[in-house]
Design a protein around this motif. Structure first.
Motif, PDB file in Angstrom:
ATOM      1  N   GLY A  30      35.232  96.956  23.510  1.00 13.89           N
ATOM      2  CA  GLY A  30      35.106  95.545  23.172  1.00 13.89           C
ATOM      3  C   GLY A  30      35.975  95.239  21.961  1.00 13.89           C
ATOM      4  N   PRO A  31      35.797  94.065  21.332  1.00 16.78           N
ATOM      5  CA  PRO A  31      36.649  93.691  20.198  1.00 16.78           C
ATOM      6  C   PRO A  31      36.643  94.706  19.059  1.00 16.78           C
ATOM      7  CG  PRO A  31      35.423  91.799  20.980  1.00 16.78           C
ATOM      8  CD  PRO A  31      34.877  92.979  21.725  1.00 16.78           C
ATOM      9  N   GLN A  32      35.461  95.201  18.663  1.00 13.09           N
ATOM     10  CA  GLN A  32      35.405  96.149  17.548  1.00 13.09           C
ATOM     11  C   GLN A  32      35.895  97.534  17.949  1.00 13.09           C
ATOM     12  OE1 GLN A  32      32.861  93.604  17.702  1.00 13.09           O
ATOM     13  NE2 GLN A  32      34.272  92.780  16.189  1.00 13.09           N
TER      14      GLN A  32
ATOM     15  N   GLU B  92      40.249  83.772  13.689  1.00 13.26           N
ATOM     16  CA  GLU B  92      39.086  84.558  13.282  1.00 13.26           C
ATOM     17  C   GLU B  92      38.663  85.566  14.339  1.00 13.26           C
ATOM     18  OE1 GLU B  92      36.490  81.301  12.797  1.00 13.26           O
ATOM     19  OE2 GLU B  92      37.339  80.659  10.876  1.00 13.26           O
ATOM     20  N   LEU B  93      39.417  85.649  15.435  1.00 14.60           N
ATOM     21  CA  LEU B  93      39.002  86.471  16.569  1.00 14.60           C
ATOM     22  C   LEU B  93      39.932  87.651  16.847  1.00 14.60           C
ATOM     23  CD1 LEU B  93      37.962  83.594  18.984  1.00 14.60           C
ATOM     24  CD2 LEU B  93      36.440  85.165  17.782  1.00 14.60           C
ATOM     25  N   THR B  94      40.941  87.819  15.996  1.00 15.08           N
ATOM     26  CA  THR B  94      41.870  88.929  16.175  1.00 15.08           C
ATOM     27  C   THR B  94      41.893  89.788  14.919  1.00 15.08           C
ATOM     28  OG1 THR B  94      43.753  87.619  15.413  1.00 15.08           O
ATOM     29  CG2 THR B  94      43.301  87.624  17.783  1.00 15.08           C
ATOM     30  N   ASP B  95      42.072  91.073  15.111  1.00 12.95           N
ATOM     31  CA  ASP B  95      42.075  92.048  14.015  1.00 12.95           C
ATOM     32  C   ASP B  95      43.492  92.257  13.482  1.00 12.95           C
ATOM     33  OD1 ASP B  95      40.970  94.545  12.559  1.00 12.95           O
ATOM     34  OD2 ASP B  95      42.603  95.332  13.810  1.00 12.95           O
ATOM     35  N   THR B  96      43.591  92.589  12.192  1.00 14.23           N
ATOM     36  CA  THR B  96      44.904  92.716  11.553  1.00 14.23           C
ATOM     37  C   THR B  96      45.746  93.844  12.150  1.00 14.23           C
ATOM     38  OG1 THR B  96      43.850  94.056   9.831  1.00 14.23           O
ATOM     39  CG2 THR B  96      44.140  91.706   9.377  1.00 14.23           C
TER      40      THR B  96
ATOM     41  N   VAL C 106      39.450  87.613  26.411  1.00 14.43           N
ATOM     42  CA  VAL C 106      39.773  88.852  27.125  1.00 14.43           C
ATOM     43  C   VAL C 106      41.211  88.827  27.626  1.00 14.43           C
ATOM     44  CG1 VAL C 106      39.252  90.255  29.155  1.00 14.43           C
ATOM     45  CG2 VAL C 106      37.377  89.309  27.786  1.00 14.43           C
ATOM     46  N   ARG C 107      41.591  87.747  28.265  1.00 17.16           N
ATOM     47  CA  ARG C 107      42.916  87.671  28.897  1.00 17.16           C
ATOM     48  C   ARG C 107      44.059  87.688  27.886  1.00 17.16           C
ATOM     49  NH1 ARG C 107      43.871  82.018  31.181  1.00 17.16           N
ATOM     50  NH2 ARG C 107      44.497  81.723  28.992  1.00 17.16           N
ATOM     51  N   ASP C 108      43.900  86.912  26.795  1.00 16.59           N
ATOM     52  CA  ASP C 108      45.017  86.676  25.896  1.00 16.59           C
ATOM     53  C   ASP C 108      45.035  87.597  24.677  1.00 16.59           C
ATOM     54  OD1 ASP C 108      45.739  84.649  27.600  1.00 16.59           O
ATOM     55  OD2 ASP C 108      44.750  83.085  26.429  1.00 16.59           O
ATOM     56  N   TYR C 109      43.992  88.394  24.498  1.00 11.58           N
ATOM     57  CA  TYR C 109      43.962  89.293  23.336  1.00 11.58           C
ATOM     58  C   TYR C 109      43.493  90.695  23.685  1.00 11.58           C
ATOM     59  CZ  TYR C 109      42.279  91.402  18.982  1.00 11.58           C
ATOM     60  OH  TYR C 109      42.038  92.269  17.954  1.00 11.58           O
ATOM     61  N   LEU C 110      42.287  90.821  24.240  1.00 14.64           N
ATOM     62  CA  LEU C 110      41.729  92.157  24.469  1.00 14.64           C
ATOM     63  C   LEU C 110      42.508  92.930  25.532  1.00 14.64           C
ATOM     64  CD1 LEU C 110      37.907  91.386  24.279  1.00 14.64           C
ATOM     65  CD2 LEU C 110      39.405  92.283  22.488  1.00 14.64           C
ATOM     66  N   THR C 111      42.882  92.268  26.617  1.00 10.22           N
ATOM     67  CA  THR C 111      43.630  92.972  27.666  1.00 10.22           C
ATOM     68  C   THR C 111      45.011  93.407  27.185  1.00 10.22           C
ATOM     69  OG1 THR C 111      42.413  91.878  29.442  1.00 10.22           O
ATOM     70  CG2 THR C 111      44.567  92.792  29.994  1.00 10.22           C
ATOM     71  N   PRO C 112      45.786  92.532  26.526  1.00 11.75           N
ATOM     72  CA  PRO C 112      47.069  93.000  25.988  1.00 11.75           C
ATOM     73  C   PRO C 112      46.909  94.131  24.964  1.00 11.75           C
ATOM     74  CG  PRO C 112      47.019  90.610  26.037  1.00 11.75           C
ATOM     75  CD  PRO C 112      45.631  91.065  26.365  1.00 11.75           C
TER      76      PRO C 112
END
Length: 443
Positions: free
Chosen positions: A12-14, A56-60, A85-91
Protein backbone atom coordinates in the motif's frame (compact mmCIF):
# COMPACT_ATOMS: atom_id res chain seq x y z
CA UNK A 1 22.69 -10.35 8.87
CA UNK A 2 23.52 -7.22 6.86
CA UNK A 3 23.40 -9.18 3.60
CA UNK A 4 19.75 -10.09 4.18
CA UNK A 5 16.91 -7.92 2.86
CA UNK A 6 14.50 -5.77 4.79
CA UNK A 7 11.08 -7.35 4.30
CA UNK A 8 8.12 -4.99 4.00
CA UNK A 9 4.64 -6.43 4.54
CA UNK A 10 2.06 -4.76 2.32
CA UNK A 11 2.26 -2.86 -1.00
CA UNK A 12 0.00 0.00 0.00
CA UNK A 13 1.10 3.66 0.22
CA UNK A 14 3.31 3.20 3.30
CA UNK A 15 4.74 -0.14 2.22
CA UNK A 16 5.76 1.20 -1.17
CA UNK A 17 7.13 4.38 0.40
CA UNK A 18 9.25 2.26 2.74
CA UNK A 19 10.56 0.32 -0.25
CA UNK A 20 11.38 3.58 -2.04
CA UNK A 21 13.38 4.89 0.93
CA UNK A 22 15.16 1.56 1.35
CA UNK A 23 16.04 1.53 -2.35
CA UNK A 24 17.39 5.08 -2.23
CA UNK A 25 19.62 4.15 0.68
CA UNK A 26 20.94 1.10 -1.07
CA UNK A 27 19.30 -1.43 1.24
CA UNK A 28 17.92 -4.61 -0.31
CA UNK A 29 14.18 -4.95 0.18
CA UNK A 30 11.40 -7.36 -0.61
CA UNK A 31 7.77 -6.24 -0.45
CA UNK A 32 5.21 -8.98 0.17
CA UNK A 33 1.68 -8.20 -0.98
CA UNK A 34 -1.19 -10.66 -0.68
CA UNK A 35 -3.18 -8.93 -3.40
CA UNK A 36 -2.46 -9.16 -7.09
CA UNK A 37 -1.65 -5.47 -7.45
CA UNK A 38 -0.25 -2.53 -5.56
CA UNK A 39 -2.85 -0.72 -3.47
CA UNK A 40 -5.20 -3.70 -3.55
CA UNK A 41 -7.09 -2.54 -0.45
CA UNK A 42 -7.48 1.00 -1.80
CA UNK A 43 -8.90 -0.41 -5.02
CA UNK A 44 -11.81 -1.76 -2.95
CA UNK A 45 -12.92 1.82 -2.27
CA UNK A 46 -11.72 3.20 -5.58
CA UNK A 47 -14.95 5.15 -6.16
CA UNK A 48 -14.33 7.36 -3.13
CA UNK A 49 -12.51 10.69 -3.28
CA UNK A 50 -9.85 11.45 -0.67
CA UNK A 51 -9.81 14.40 1.71
CA UNK A 52 -6.16 15.13 1.05
CA UNK A 53 -4.95 16.83 -2.10
CA UNK A 54 -2.33 15.24 -4.35
CA UNK A 55 0.69 16.97 -2.73
CA UNK A 56 -0.21 15.30 0.58
CA UNK A 57 -0.59 11.83 -0.93
CA UNK A 58 2.87 11.17 -2.37
CA UNK A 59 6.10 10.35 -0.56
CA UNK A 60 9.35 12.26 -1.09
CA UNK A 61 11.58 9.28 -1.93
CA UNK A 62 8.84 7.82 -4.12
CA UNK A 63 8.65 11.09 -6.09
CA UNK A 64 12.40 11.06 -6.65
CA UNK A 65 12.36 7.48 -7.90
CA UNK A 66 9.35 8.13 -10.13
CA UNK A 67 10.96 11.29 -11.46
CA UNK A 68 13.66 9.14 -13.03
CA UNK A 69 11.00 7.41 -15.14
CA UNK A 70 9.56 10.65 -16.52
CA UNK A 71 6.60 10.63 -14.13
CA UNK A 72 5.30 14.01 -13.00
CA UNK A 73 3.63 14.47 -9.64
CA UNK A 74 0.05 15.74 -9.87
CA UNK A 75 0.15 19.29 -8.56
CA UNK A 76 -3.41 19.74 -7.34
CA UNK A 77 -6.80 18.15 -6.98
CA UNK A 78 -8.36 15.42 -4.86
CA UNK A 79 -8.00 11.95 -6.41
CA UNK A 80 -10.36 9.05 -5.96
CA UNK A 81 -8.89 5.88 -4.55
CA UNK A 82 -8.77 4.44 -8.06
CA UNK A 83 -6.90 7.48 -9.32
CA UNK A 84 -4.45 7.29 -6.42
CA UNK A 85 -3.71 3.70 -7.40
CA UNK A 86 -3.57 4.36 -11.14
CA UNK A 87 -1.57 7.59 -11.15
CA UNK A 88 0.81 7.01 -8.23
CA UNK A 89 0.89 3.58 -6.59
CA UNK A 90 0.95 1.55 -9.81
CA UNK A 91 3.74 3.60 -11.42
CA UNK A 92 5.72 3.44 -8.17
CA UNK A 93 5.27 -0.33 -7.97
CA UNK A 94 6.39 -0.62 -11.59
CA UNK A 95 9.49 1.42 -10.81
CA UNK A 96 10.30 -0.83 -7.85
CA UNK A 97 9.96 -3.83 -10.14
CA UNK A 98 10.70 -7.31 -8.87
CA UNK A 99 11.25 -6.07 -5.34
CA UNK A 100 7.49 -6.62 -4.96
CA UNK A 101 6.04 -10.12 -4.79
CA UNK A 102 2.29 -10.25 -5.33
CA UNK A 103 -0.10 -13.00 -4.31
CA UNK A 104 2.00 -13.65 -1.22
CA UNK A 105 0.31 -13.70 2.18
CA UNK A 106 2.46 -13.34 5.28
CA UNK A 107 1.27 -15.94 7.78
CA UNK A 108 3.81 -15.33 10.55
CA UNK A 109 6.96 -13.51 11.62
CA UNK A 110 9.48 -15.01 14.04
CA UNK A 111 13.16 -15.18 14.97
CA UNK A 112 15.02 -18.05 13.34
CA UNK A 113 15.08 -21.02 15.70
CA UNK A 114 13.48 -19.05 18.56
CA UNK A 115 9.87 -18.88 19.58
CA UNK A 116 8.60 -15.93 21.57
CA UNK A 117 9.81 -17.29 24.93
CA UNK A 118 13.49 -17.91 24.13
CA UNK A 119 15.96 -15.18 25.16
CA UNK A 120 19.29 -16.85 24.35
CA UNK A 121 20.90 -15.45 21.20
CA UNK A 122 17.65 -13.86 20.12
CA UNK A 123 18.99 -10.57 18.78
CA UNK A 124 21.68 -12.27 16.72
CA UNK A 125 19.15 -14.34 14.78
CA UNK A 126 17.48 -13.10 11.58
CA UNK A 127 13.77 -12.83 11.22
CA UNK A 128 11.90 -15.64 9.50
CA UNK A 129 8.90 -14.49 7.47
CA UNK A 130 6.44 -17.33 6.81
CA UNK A 131 4.36 -17.02 3.64
CA UNK A 132 1.64 -18.69 1.60
CA UNK A 133 1.25 -18.07 -2.13
CA UNK A 134 -1.98 -17.86 -4.10
CA UNK A 135 -1.81 -21.59 -4.85
CA UNK A 136 -1.51 -22.47 -1.17
CA UNK A 137 2.21 -23.19 -1.32
CA UNK A 138 4.09 -22.43 1.89
CA UNK A 139 7.44 -20.71 2.07
CA UNK A 140 9.69 -18.67 4.27
CA UNK A 141 12.44 -16.11 3.88
CA UNK A 142 15.06 -14.60 6.15
CA UNK A 143 15.22 -10.86 6.84
CA UNK A 144 17.52 -8.49 8.70
CA UNK A 145 14.50 -6.36 9.65
CA UNK A 146 10.75 -6.32 9.08
CA UNK A 147 8.44 -3.35 8.44
CA UNK A 148 4.81 -4.32 8.93
CA UNK A 149 2.70 -1.99 6.77
CA UNK A 150 -0.18 -4.42 6.34
CA UNK A 151 -2.86 -1.98 7.51
CA UNK A 152 -6.22 -2.73 9.12
CA UNK A 153 -8.56 -3.01 6.13
CA UNK A 154 -9.11 -6.74 6.50
CA UNK A 155 -10.51 -6.53 10.03
CA UNK A 156 -13.51 -4.18 10.27
CA UNK A 157 -15.24 -3.65 13.58
CA UNK A 158 -18.67 -5.28 14.04
CA UNK A 159 -21.99 -3.50 14.43
CA UNK A 160 -22.26 -4.73 18.02
CA UNK A 161 -21.67 -1.85 20.42
CA UNK A 162 -19.42 -3.74 22.85
CA UNK A 163 -16.82 -4.67 20.24
CA UNK A 164 -18.17 -8.16 19.60
CA UNK A 165 -20.74 -9.01 16.91
CA UNK A 166 -24.28 -8.38 18.09
CA UNK A 167 -26.50 -11.38 18.72
CA UNK A 168 -27.63 -12.55 15.30
CA UNK A 169 -25.12 -10.37 13.42
CA UNK A 170 -23.19 -13.29 11.98
CA UNK A 171 -26.38 -15.10 10.96
CA UNK A 172 -27.53 -11.98 9.08
CA UNK A 173 -24.20 -11.48 7.29
CA UNK A 174 -25.86 -11.69 3.86
CA UNK A 175 -27.61 -8.39 4.65
CA UNK A 176 -24.78 -6.64 6.52
CA UNK A 177 -21.87 -5.01 4.71
CA UNK A 178 -18.74 -3.61 6.37
CA UNK A 179 -17.61 -1.76 3.25
CA UNK A 180 -18.47 1.57 1.62
CA UNK A 181 -21.03 0.84 -1.10
CA UNK A 182 -20.32 1.62 -4.73
CA UNK A 183 -23.70 1.23 -6.44
CA UNK A 184 -26.73 1.69 -4.16
CA UNK A 185 -29.38 1.73 -6.89
CA UNK A 186 -30.56 -1.81 -6.09
CA UNK A 187 -31.64 -0.52 -2.65
CA UNK A 188 -34.27 1.82 -4.13
CA UNK A 189 -37.51 1.57 -2.19
CA UNK A 190 -35.87 -0.33 0.68
CA UNK A 191 -35.18 0.54 4.29
CA UNK A 192 -31.40 0.87 4.76
CA UNK A 193 -29.58 1.30 8.07
CA UNK A 194 -26.11 2.77 8.53
CA UNK A 195 -24.24 2.18 11.79
CA UNK A 196 -21.28 4.41 12.64
CA UNK A 197 -20.31 8.06 13.05
CA UNK A 198 -17.08 8.27 11.06
CA UNK A 199 -16.46 9.50 7.57
CA UNK A 200 -17.14 6.17 5.90
CA UNK A 201 -20.56 6.08 7.52
CA UNK A 202 -21.27 9.72 6.73
CA UNK A 203 -20.29 9.26 3.10
CA UNK A 204 -22.60 6.26 2.84
CA UNK A 205 -25.50 8.13 4.42
CA UNK A 206 -25.08 10.99 1.97
CA UNK A 207 -25.07 8.63 -1.01
CA UNK A 208 -28.17 6.90 0.29
CA UNK A 209 -29.87 10.24 0.87
CA UNK A 210 -29.51 10.99 -2.85
CA UNK A 211 -31.16 7.65 -3.59
CA UNK A 212 -33.96 8.47 -1.16
CA UNK A 213 -34.63 11.73 -2.99
CA UNK A 214 -34.78 9.97 -6.36
CA UNK A 215 -36.63 6.81 -5.36
CA UNK A 216 -39.85 7.20 -3.35
CA UNK A 217 -40.23 4.70 -0.55
CA UNK A 218 -36.49 4.55 0.19
CA UNK A 219 -35.81 4.98 3.91
CA UNK A 220 -32.43 5.71 5.46
CA UNK A 221 -31.86 5.33 9.20
CA UNK A 222 -28.56 6.41 10.74
CA UNK A 223 -27.66 4.81 14.06
CA UNK A 224 -25.14 6.70 16.21
CA UNK A 225 -23.74 5.22 19.40
CA UNK A 226 -23.03 8.61 20.92
CA UNK A 227 -25.68 10.83 22.38
CA UNK A 228 -25.21 13.66 19.88
CA UNK A 229 -24.93 14.24 16.13
CA UNK A 230 -22.38 17.03 16.59
CA UNK A 231 -19.43 14.69 16.12
CA UNK A 232 -20.32 14.07 12.47
CA UNK A 233 -20.34 17.72 11.41
CA UNK A 234 -16.57 18.26 11.10
CA UNK A 235 -14.39 21.28 11.70
CA UNK A 236 -16.14 23.60 9.26
CA UNK A 237 -14.18 26.60 7.99
CA UNK A 238 -11.42 25.89 10.51
CA UNK A 239 -10.47 22.67 8.74
CA UNK A 240 -7.42 22.83 6.47
CA UNK A 241 -8.83 19.82 4.58
CA UNK A 242 -11.71 21.52 2.72
CA UNK A 243 -13.10 18.29 1.32
CA UNK A 244 -13.51 17.00 4.86
CA UNK A 245 -15.10 20.27 5.94
CA UNK A 246 -17.67 19.86 3.16
CA UNK A 247 -18.61 16.48 4.60
CA UNK A 248 -19.82 17.97 7.86
CA UNK A 249 -21.71 20.74 6.11
CA UNK A 250 -23.59 18.30 3.89
CA UNK A 251 -24.27 15.92 6.77
CA UNK A 252 -25.84 18.74 8.75
CA UNK A 253 -28.08 19.71 5.82
CA UNK A 254 -29.22 16.15 5.22
CA UNK A 255 -30.13 15.69 8.87
CA UNK A 256 -31.94 19.03 9.04
CA UNK A 257 -33.88 18.24 5.84
CA UNK A 258 -35.38 15.12 7.38
CA UNK A 259 -34.32 12.89 4.47
CA UNK A 260 -32.43 10.71 6.94
CA UNK A 261 -33.77 9.47 10.28
CA UNK A 262 -31.10 9.75 12.98
CA UNK A 263 -31.17 7.81 16.22
CA UNK A 264 -28.55 8.79 18.78
CA UNK A 265 -27.38 6.74 21.74
CA UNK A 266 -28.30 3.62 19.77
CA UNK A 267 -25.92 0.80 20.72
CA UNK A 268 -26.66 -2.30 18.69
CA UNK A 269 -27.31 -5.35 20.85
CA UNK A 270 -29.07 -7.80 18.50
CA UNK A 271 -30.08 -8.38 14.90
CA UNK A 272 -33.23 -10.41 14.33
CA UNK A 273 -34.51 -11.72 11.01
CA UNK A 274 -38.24 -11.84 10.30
CA UNK A 275 -39.70 -12.71 6.88
CA UNK A 276 -36.40 -11.91 5.20
CA UNK A 277 -36.06 -8.45 6.75
CA UNK A 278 -34.03 -7.44 9.79
CA UNK A 279 -34.90 -5.83 13.09
CA UNK A 280 -32.03 -3.98 14.78
CA UNK A 281 -32.36 -3.85 18.55
CA UNK A 282 -30.50 -1.50 20.87
CA UNK A 283 -29.28 -2.22 24.37
CA UNK A 284 -32.02 0.06 25.74
CA UNK A 285 -34.75 -1.89 23.93
CA UNK A 286 -35.39 0.46 21.01
CA UNK A 287 -35.92 -1.26 17.67
CA UNK A 288 -35.54 -0.40 14.00
CA UNK A 289 -37.70 -2.73 11.90
CA UNK A 290 -38.17 -3.74 8.28
CA UNK A 291 -34.50 -3.33 7.38
CA UNK A 292 -33.36 -4.72 4.01
CA UNK A 293 -29.65 -3.81 4.28
CA UNK A 294 -27.23 -2.70 6.98
CA UNK A 295 -23.93 -0.90 6.43
CA UNK A 296 -21.87 -1.34 9.60
CA UNK A 297 -19.07 1.22 9.22
CA UNK A 298 -17.65 1.40 12.70
CA UNK A 299 -13.92 1.46 11.99
CA UNK A 300 -11.18 -1.13 11.92
CA UNK A 301 -8.81 -2.92 14.24
CA UNK A 302 -5.34 -4.40 13.66
CA UNK A 303 -4.80 -8.09 13.01
CA UNK A 304 -1.75 -9.01 15.07
CA UNK A 305 -1.91 -12.77 14.51
CA UNK A 306 1.19 -12.77 12.29
CA UNK A 307 3.14 -11.13 15.12
CA UNK A 308 2.31 -13.61 17.85
CA UNK A 309 5.84 -15.15 17.94
CA UNK A 310 7.69 -11.84 18.16
CA UNK A 311 7.80 -9.47 21.09
CA UNK A 312 5.66 -6.39 20.55
CA UNK A 313 4.44 -3.60 22.79
CA UNK A 314 0.91 -2.43 22.02
CA UNK A 315 -1.30 -0.10 24.01
CA UNK A 316 -3.91 -2.01 25.99
CA UNK A 317 -6.72 0.32 24.93
CA UNK A 318 -6.03 1.26 21.32
CA UNK A 319 -3.98 -1.77 20.25
CA UNK A 320 -1.68 0.87 18.75
CA UNK A 321 2.10 0.89 19.04
CA UNK A 322 2.65 1.78 22.69
CA UNK A 323 5.19 4.48 21.90
CA UNK A 324 2.64 6.61 20.04
CA UNK A 325 -0.59 5.71 21.84
CA UNK A 326 -0.68 8.71 24.17
CA UNK A 327 -0.37 11.07 21.21
CA UNK A 328 -3.11 9.51 19.05
CA UNK A 329 -5.84 8.71 21.57
CA UNK A 330 -9.03 9.86 19.76
CA UNK A 331 -10.55 10.80 23.11
CA UNK A 332 -7.93 13.56 23.27
CA UNK A 333 -6.51 14.27 19.83
CA UNK A 334 -7.61 14.99 16.30
CA UNK A 335 -5.37 14.00 13.40
CA UNK A 336 -4.00 17.54 13.16
CA UNK A 337 -2.89 17.59 16.78
CA UNK A 338 -0.91 14.34 16.63
CA UNK A 339 2.83 14.72 17.02
CA UNK A 340 5.32 13.23 14.56
CA UNK A 341 5.94 9.52 14.96
CA UNK A 342 9.28 8.09 13.94
CA UNK A 343 11.68 5.24 14.60
CA UNK A 344 12.14 6.04 18.27
CA UNK A 345 8.43 6.03 19.04
CA UNK A 346 7.72 3.02 16.83
CA UNK A 347 10.54 0.82 18.18
CA UNK A 348 9.45 -2.59 19.45
CA UNK A 349 11.02 -4.88 22.06
CA UNK A 350 11.87 -7.08 19.08
CA UNK A 351 14.82 -5.15 17.69
CA UNK A 352 14.50 -4.60 13.94
CA UNK A 353 10.70 -4.94 13.83
CA UNK A 354 8.55 -1.90 13.10
CA UNK A 355 4.78 -1.54 12.72
CA UNK A 356 3.92 1.47 10.56
CA UNK A 357 0.97 3.06 8.80
CA UNK A 358 -2.64 2.57 9.83
CA UNK A 359 -1.72 -0.61 11.72
CA UNK A 360 0.56 1.40 14.03
CA UNK A 361 -2.51 3.41 15.06
CA UNK A 362 -4.44 0.30 16.07
CA UNK A 363 -8.07 1.26 16.62
CA UNK A 364 -7.40 5.01 16.57
CA UNK A 365 -9.17 6.53 13.55
CA UNK A 366 -6.86 9.51 13.18
CA UNK A 367 -4.29 8.28 10.65
CA UNK A 368 -3.21 10.37 7.66
CA UNK A 369 -0.97 9.37 4.75
CA UNK A 370 1.49 12.14 5.59
CA UNK A 371 1.98 10.62 9.03
CA UNK A 372 2.76 7.24 7.51
CA UNK A 373 5.27 8.67 5.05
CA UNK A 374 7.10 10.38 7.90
CA UNK A 375 7.09 7.12 9.85
CA UNK A 376 8.77 5.12 7.09
CA UNK A 377 11.26 7.88 6.29
CA UNK A 378 12.44 7.83 9.91
CA UNK A 379 12.39 4.04 10.26
CA UNK A 380 14.44 3.49 7.11
CA UNK A 381 16.95 6.15 8.16
CA UNK A 382 17.33 4.27 11.44
CA UNK A 383 17.85 0.95 9.66
CA UNK A 384 20.47 2.62 7.45
CA UNK A 385 22.34 3.89 10.51
CA UNK A 386 21.49 7.55 9.84
CA UNK A 387 20.30 8.30 13.35
CA UNK A 388 20.34 12.07 12.88
CA UNK A 389 17.84 11.79 10.03
CA UNK A 390 15.81 9.22 11.97
CA UNK A 391 15.43 11.64 14.88
CA UNK A 392 14.56 14.62 12.69
CA UNK A 393 10.91 15.68 12.46
CA UNK A 394 9.88 16.51 8.89
CA UNK A 395 6.11 16.25 9.41
CA UNK A 396 3.68 19.14 8.99
CA UNK A 397 0.01 18.24 9.27
CA UNK A 398 -3.05 20.29 8.26
CA UNK A 399 -5.16 21.77 11.03
CA UNK A 400 -8.41 19.87 11.51
CA UNK A 401 -10.42 22.67 13.01
CA UNK A 402 -11.58 20.34 15.77
CA UNK A 403 -11.27 21.09 19.42
CA UNK A 404 -9.83 17.87 20.75
CA UNK A 405 -11.36 14.60 21.80
CA UNK A 406 -14.73 13.01 21.35
CA UNK A 407 -16.44 14.41 24.41
CA UNK A 408 -18.50 12.42 26.89
CA UNK A 409 -19.80 9.24 25.26
CA UNK A 410 -23.18 9.47 26.94
CA UNK A 411 -23.80 13.21 26.71
CA UNK A 412 -26.49 14.49 24.35
CA UNK A 413 -24.26 17.44 23.50
CA UNK A 414 -20.65 16.50 22.89
CA UNK A 415 -17.80 18.62 24.12
CA UNK A 416 -16.04 18.41 20.76
CA UNK A 417 -17.05 19.85 17.45
CA UNK A 418 -15.94 17.03 15.17
CA UNK A 419 -15.09 13.40 14.75
CA UNK A 420 -11.54 12.56 13.77
CA UNK A 421 -10.66 11.60 10.23
CA UNK A 422 -10.44 7.96 9.25
CA UNK A 423 -7.66 7.16 6.80
CA UNK A 424 -8.42 10.51 5.16
CA UNK A 425 -10.75 8.80 2.69
CA UNK A 426 -12.89 11.49 1.20
CA UNK A 427 -15.58 12.14 -1.31
CA UNK A 428 -17.47 11.05 -4.38
CA UNK A 429 -19.15 13.33 -6.89
CA UNK A 430 -22.79 12.33 -7.33
CA UNK A 431 -23.82 14.44 -10.32
CA UNK A 432 -25.71 17.65 -10.95
CA UNK A 433 -28.00 17.28 -7.97
CA UNK A 434 -24.98 17.03 -5.70
CA UNK A 435 -22.44 19.18 -7.51
CA UNK A 436 -20.33 19.62 -4.44
CA UNK A 437 -18.15 16.57 -3.79
CA UNK A 438 -19.21 14.55 -0.79
CA UNK A 439 -16.60 13.70 1.74
CA UNK A 440 -16.25 10.51 3.61
CA UNK A 441 -10.37 7.02 6.99
CA UNK A 442 -6.71 4.44 5.98
CA UNK A 443 -8.59 2.51 8.20
Amino acid sequence: MSQLPVVVVGAGPQGLAAAAHLTERGLDTIVLEKGERAGAAIAEWGQVRLFSAWPELTDTAARRILGQTGWSAPAAGYPTGAEWVRDYLTPLADALGDRIRYGTTVTGIARQGRDKVVDAGRKSQPFVVHTRDSDGGEGRMLARAVIDASGTWTLPNPAGADGFPAIGEAAASDRISYRIPDDVSELAGAHVVVVGAGHSATHTVLRLSELARRAPGTRVTWLLRRGSVSNVFGGGTGDDLPERAALGTRARKVIESGVVDVMTGFRVDAVDRLSGLLTIRAEDGREVTGVAQVFALTGFRPDTEILREVRIDLDATLEAVAGIAADIDPNIHSCGSVAATGARQLAQPEQGLFIVGAKSYGRAPTFLALTGYEQVRSVVAHLAGDHEAAARNELTLPDTGVCGGAGDFDESASGCCAAPAVLQIGSRTLGASAASALTLESR
